[in-house]
Design an enzyme around this catalytic site. Structure first.
Site, PDB file in Angstrom:
ATOM      1  N   GLN A 132       4.189   5.316  16.452  1.00  0.00           N
ATOM      2  CA  GLN A 132       3.137   5.152  15.448  1.00  0.00           C
ATOM      3  C   GLN A 132       2.189   4.012  15.836  1.00  0.00           C
ATOM      4  OE1 GLN A 132       4.692   2.890  12.314  1.00  0.00           O
ATOM      5  NE2 GLN A 132       3.347   3.712  10.749  1.00  0.00           N
ATOM      6  N   LYS A 169     -22.753  -5.672   3.006  1.00  0.00           N
ATOM      7  CA  LYS A 169     -21.809  -4.992   2.095  1.00  0.00           C
ATOM      8  C   LYS A 169     -21.320  -5.963   1.018  1.00  0.00           C
ATOM      9  CE  LYS A 169     -17.738  -3.504   3.870  1.00  0.00           C
ATOM     10  NZ  LYS A 169     -16.842  -2.558   4.575  1.00  0.00           N
ATOM     11  N   GLU A 224       0.840  -1.200   0.000  1.00  0.00           N
ATOM     12  CA  GLU A 224       0.000   0.000   0.000  1.00  0.00           C
ATOM     13  C   GLU A 224       0.878   1.254   0.000  1.00  0.00           C
ATOM     14  OE1 GLU A 224      -3.792   0.009   1.913  1.00  0.00           O
ATOM     15  OE2 GLU A 224      -3.098   1.580   3.270  1.00  0.00           O
ATOM     16  N   ALA A 280      -6.848   9.678   3.192  1.00  0.00           N
ATOM     17  CA  ALA A 280      -6.508   9.307   4.570  1.00  0.00           C
ATOM     18  C   ALA A 280      -5.330  10.135   5.058  1.00  0.00           C
ATOM     19  CB  ALA A 280      -6.163   7.819   4.641  1.00  0.00           C
ATOM     20  N   ARG A 310     -16.316   3.629   3.277  1.00  0.00           N
ATOM     21  CA  ARG A 310     -17.113   4.750   3.788  1.00  0.00           C
ATOM     22  C   ARG A 310     -16.220   5.935   4.108  1.00  0.00           C
ATOM     23  NH1 ARG A 310     -19.317   4.754   9.774  1.00  0.00           N
ATOM     24  NH2 ARG A 310     -17.140   5.357  10.028  1.00  0.00           N
ATOM     25  N   GLY A 311     -15.073   5.654   4.743  1.00  0.00           N
ATOM     26  CA  GLY A 311     -14.229   6.744   5.258  1.00  0.00           C
ATOM     27  C   GLY A 311     -14.655   7.087   6.669  1.00  0.00           C
ATOM     28  N   GLN A 346      -8.329  -5.016   8.180  1.00  0.00           N
ATOM     29  CA  GLN A 346      -7.551  -4.091   9.012  1.00  0.00           C
ATOM     30  C   GLN A 346      -6.335  -4.865   9.522  1.00  0.00           C
ATOM     31  OE1 GLN A 346      -6.635  -1.226   9.902  1.00  0.00           O
ATOM     32  NE2 GLN A 346      -8.372  -0.447  11.077  1.00  0.00           N
TER      33      GLN A 346
END
Ligand code: FAD
Length: 287
Positions: free
Chosen positions: A210, A163, A17, A51, A106-107, A174
């Site tokens: 992080q 969905k 990513e 994001a 969705r965000g 995730q």
């Protein structure tokens, strides 16, 4: 190529990513990272959308660049603060640019005072819209430990099924740090009749601060073994990076060994992390 077709090949898949730059001036460094990760020949590369303060307009630009380097792009798209017109325009631009894979999200709910889409309250609304457009392979997000807003795991799986039934081709999870969390989740969703392929999301942790921030936001469970690594090496960036990469590689080997078809690495624009992982997995990926 469509990711749904890649998943049918039956060999372990590895993808990375990246996130787009916040401004046009950030393109040079993101472009360099993209080139270096593409050179590792991942099965596909995803590009986040809006994001962490990034500008959504650049997602398509980065996805197009990935495609020009011969790697399949997956463009993320969020909907909760969008409009029908904006989504229609983005879908048409993606089609024009030859981007075939979309991660429909969705965000995060906009802050108070900002507008929320009436057309797209949930990711399932966006999935339906993209499916109606036609021609795209559509992915969606899932949360092995439950989405932070869900009251119960049962609700989470019920809405996930809705969905998927709206037209998803695959799911990406995730991040998680204990593979048993994923195996339990898979058992529950398969029982609920969700049969699409699930791509496991793994994050090589290279920075202790992080991971503390991410876990505080998402409630991700950290196994004792992982906490001890962060406690021991968190103050030494080079050692933490090495330990984080090895931990992720071990996680990935266990996932493949347990029949998980594909792993997506949250590589955060770090080609050196992606390269080190590819090196550790060189004899395993593709077998
Ligand atoms: P949804 O599937 O809509 O679910 C959100 C919540 O609503 C869940 O609690 C769900 O159970 C509930 N829900 C769903 N449908 C209904 C319904 N009909 N009625 C009531 N409740 C319902 N964010 C970005 O901004 N940009 C990115 O690029 C990005 N990429 C991501 C990639 C992955 C793989 C993952 C896992 C997350 C990503 N996110 C990204 C974060 C994501 O936007 C947030 O987690 C967001 O809060 C939820 O998005 P979703 O698509 O999962 O939403």
């Amino acid at each position: 190529m469509k990711i749904s077709q890649l998943l049918k090949k039956g060999k372990p898949m590895l993808s990375f990513e990246v996130f787009p730059p916040k401004t046009q001036s950030g393109f040079a460094s993101v472009g360099k990272a993209v080139e270096e990760i593409c050179a590792l020949r991942p099965d596909f590369m995803s590009v986040t959308f809006g994001a962490a303060g990034t500008t959504s307009d650049y997602t398509l630009e980065v996805a197009t660049r990935i495609s020009s380097l011969g790697v399949t792009p997956l463009a993320h798209l969020t909907c909760v603060n969008s409009t029908e017109e904006k989504i229609a325009s983005l879908l048409s631009r993606m089609k024009g640019a030859g981007v075939e894979n979309i991660m429909a999200l969705r965000g995060d709910i906009p802050a108070e005072g900002e507008s929320v889409s009436r057309a797209f309250l949930h990711a399932s609304d966006l999935v339906e819209r993209i499916r109606a457009e036609g021609g795209f392979c559509i992915g969606g997000a899932c949360y092995p430990e439950g989405h932070i807003e869900s009251h119960t795991r049962g609700d989470d799986v019920r809405y996930l099924k809705k969905k998927v039934d709206a037209g998803l081709d695959f799911l990406t999870t995730q991040m998680f740090f204990d593979n048993n969390v994923l195996y339990n989740f898979l058992y529950r969703i398969r029982e609920a009749g969700i049969t699409v392929p699930v791509i496991a999301g793994v994050m090589p942790v290279t920075n202790a601060a992080q991971i503390a921030r991410i876990c505080a936001l998402s409630g991700t469970y950290l196994p004792e073994r992982f906490k001890r690594i962060v406690d021991r090496y968190g103050d030494d960036p080079a050692a933490m990076t090495q330990a984080g990469i090895v931990y992720a590689a071990e996680q990935i080997i266990d996932l493949y060994a347990n029949g998980i078809p594909a792993v997506h690495v949250y590589s955060m624009n770090k080609p050196q992390v992606a390269a080190a992982l590819c090196n550790l997995l060189s004899e395993i990926v593709g077998k």
